[in-house]
Design a protein around this motif. Sequence first.
Motif, PDB file in Angstrom:
ATOM      1  N   GLN A 237      16.046  -4.975   5.322  1.00  0.00           N
ATOM      2  CA  GLN A 237      16.623  -4.511   6.587  1.00  0.00           C
ATOM      3  C   GLN A 237      18.154  -4.544   6.499  1.00  0.00           C
ATOM      4  O   GLN A 237      18.833  -3.653   6.976  1.00  0.00           O
ATOM      5  CB  GLN A 237      16.144  -5.403   7.740  1.00  0.00           C
TER       6      GLN A 237
ATOM      7  N   ASP B  49      11.695  -2.223   5.389  1.00  0.00           N
ATOM      8  CA  ASP B  49      12.035  -2.914   6.628  1.00  0.00           C
ATOM      9  C   ASP B  49      13.146  -2.160   7.355  1.00  0.00           C
ATOM     10  O   ASP B  49      14.313  -2.273   7.021  1.00  0.00           O
ATOM     11  CB  ASP B  49      12.466  -4.355   6.313  1.00  0.00           C
ATOM     12  N   GLU B  50      12.754  -1.396   8.330  1.00  0.00           N
ATOM     13  CA  GLU B  50      13.707  -0.619   9.147  1.00  0.00           C
ATOM     14  C   GLU B  50      14.665   0.203   8.310  1.00  0.00           C
ATOM     15  O   GLU B  50      15.857   0.277   8.605  1.00  0.00           O
ATOM     16  CB  GLU B  50      14.496  -1.552  10.080  1.00  0.00           C
TER      17      GLU B  50
ATOM     18  N   SER C 102      10.456  -8.841   9.865  1.00  0.00           N
ATOM     19  CA  SER C 102      11.221  -9.116   8.658  1.00  0.00           C
ATOM     20  C   SER C 102      10.737 -10.394   7.980  1.00  0.00           C
ATOM     21  O   SER C 102      10.744 -10.509   6.756  1.00  0.00           O
ATOM     22  CB  SER C 102      12.710  -9.246   8.975  1.00  0.00           C
TER      23      SER C 102
HETATM   24 MG    MG Z   1      13.693  -7.336  11.216  1.00  0.00          MG
END
Ligand code: MG
Lengths: 438, 263
Positions: free
Chosen positions: B85, B170-171, B41
């Motif tokens: 995220q 991000d995820e 991140s």
């Molecule tokens: Mg992360």
Amino acid sequence: MSALIDQVRDIAANATAPDWPAWATQLRERGAQAFIRHGLPNARVEAWKYTPLNRRPFGDVVVVAGERATDLPEPVHGLGDVTRLVFIDGVLAGVDGELPKGVNVTALAEAIAADASRNGEAGELAEWLAEPPTEHAGDALSALNAATLGAGAVITVEPGVNAGRIALEWHATATGRGTGDQPLVNSRLCVALGEGVRLSLHECFATDGDSYADHNLITQVRLSKQAQLTHSRLQTMPAEHMLIAANRVDQDAESHYQYDGLDLGAGLARHDLFTCLAGEGARCDLNGAYLPRGEAHVDYHLAVEHRAEHCTSSQFFRGVVDDHAKAVWNGRVHVLPGADNTEALQSNANLLLSRDAEVDTKPELEIEADEVVASHGATVGQLDETAIFYLRSRGLDEALARELLIGAYCQAAVDRAGDEAVRERLTTELARYTGVGE
Amino acid sequence: MLSIKALQASVDGKSILKGLDLEVGAGEVHAIMGPNGSGKSTLGNVLAGREGYEVTGGSVTYQGKDLLELEPEERACEGLFLAFQYPVEIPGVNNTYFLRAALNAQRKHRGEPELDSVAFLKLVREKLKVLDISDDLLHRAVNEGFSGGEKKRNEIFQMAVLEPQLAILDETDSGLDIDALKAVAEGVNRLRSPDRSIVLVTHYQRLLDYIEPDKVHVLAGGRIAASGGPGLAKRLEEEGYQWLEDGGIGSVDGEADKATATA
Ligand SMILES: [Mg+2]
Ligand SMILES: Nc1ncnc2c1ncn2[C@@H]1O[C@H](COP(=O)(O)OP(=O)(O)OP(=O)(O)O)[C@@H](O)[C@H]1O
């Protein structure tokens, strides 16, 4: 300041209008005496401690004969096709449009003169006008207003009438803004709603052109059983203006008073909102947003008195204070003995955008009854940097991202506005002010 | 498209990225995996220009420009998109208003005319249909009260409307149900084109079943510790990251698809 006292002395000396009842003359004299005795409140007067009345002198006190203007200024209320009450220099200049049946609007001077025909005996109006309009009897600005009693209007609505929406506009005639001391307009509104009446009253200020004046206003509201008043005030005065507004609301059983304020201007704006919940099951909701910038000062003094059982009150204010501006928020709730089963909520949240900006927030709660549900919260914070980054990461420049968040913060108060059309208007003005408009 | 060389970055004085190298070519999809706290991140935030993430060394070149020189909004206008995220809730800011303001800011930057609300709504309807997102989300405040999955869908929806050149997710697949995962994959696959690049940060092979990456990297200890083909993700799924730390280096799934661990 002494010039102001001299003027008030002169006005008091000439207080005897030919067709006025004795009680009205006495009210003026009493007001003048009180004001002459104390002058403008200084920092030692608790209720005015933080309000910088001494930043610049007050100009000439405007005393106008109650003659109606023939040409009314262009509307400024922005609510489309609504009837408007037009005040020029505090005097009711005219009613533009049709008033619903059962709604009566009389210039205050006429209402006072009409009272004289009853052998000069002090009637209901006399009593009403003598009431202190703020929590603090003997308030100097109220005394000043009383000393010049005459400008304003009495608005009454007969029981059962759904009066819809009425706009109330404050205009001024003095021109040459910024060239000297501003004239000071004193005016008073008396609003009485009969049982079950519904009314939305939208107050606003003419800010275009170069007319200018400070305003010292008193509004007295009486709500009969189950009457509902939605009272909004959009304050967009130029930075050199001062507004001092005291509201007093007396509520009978199951009545509902709502105040929706938006302060986007004025060098000094002070609002005293004093509400007495005197009948069982009455409710008041006081909402507002203020966004002072530059050197501006905004001041809210709320006082809600719970005097009967099962009443509800809420205070919800949002402030964003920038530059060298200052905001004062003093929200008081007093639950008197016997006012059991009261619910009182207070919330005041502020954003401070600059190191030189200042906020004073003080919720106060005094409970002398049983079964009271009360909550209060007051916060002062900064803009959420994570949110700013999120907005910027999508392409909005930093300034827009900030303004968007500022607008959103205050929108929470605006969203509560009781009248949908007013809510839209306030939303538009807020967006225009923050520069986010469509 | 994106060229990261020896990138070092720290947060609050703590060094997180310690000489990271990554090359993402136009039209490519790269997956970045790696243990919790390894800096994935952080990399996304540094690329998007978040304040507080201090670059202490190295360089990032994006479409021939020094990315690190640009303000976050300039990066967005140049076609960079980061799906967060943890998408941020912004009470009071209408989702549609925000997205239109963002799109128009980017169009303006590119010298294209701004879209009026009618044209914008048309575009939005098309995208919603493809991504199977309820238009109820449009009328609400940005992410406010959205469920975890709704927030992720909203990120993909923003991406679909903004059509970035380089998208870093991000995820975005974490915490999604199967349908949402497919919708996210659909959004990404639709964006795929020879002139666009996508970086997927993920912990799971599952997403890569729907989006075939060109390359898979492992970020560990602030560096790209290993790179390979799709097979690398499968191996990580089975074996975890321990083998990397044990110094396991080698071919993962055949000649054309080598994993190299660089320590
Ligand atoms: Mg992360
Ligand atoms: N603001 C901060 N202050 C201090 N440390 C931070 C801050 N932000 C991140 N870190 C630290 O930096 C390291 C890398 O964090 P990062 O969020 O980049 O990890 P990640 O690889 O994305 O992990 P995950 O898989 O759990 O999302 C972590 O040890 C984290 O605690």
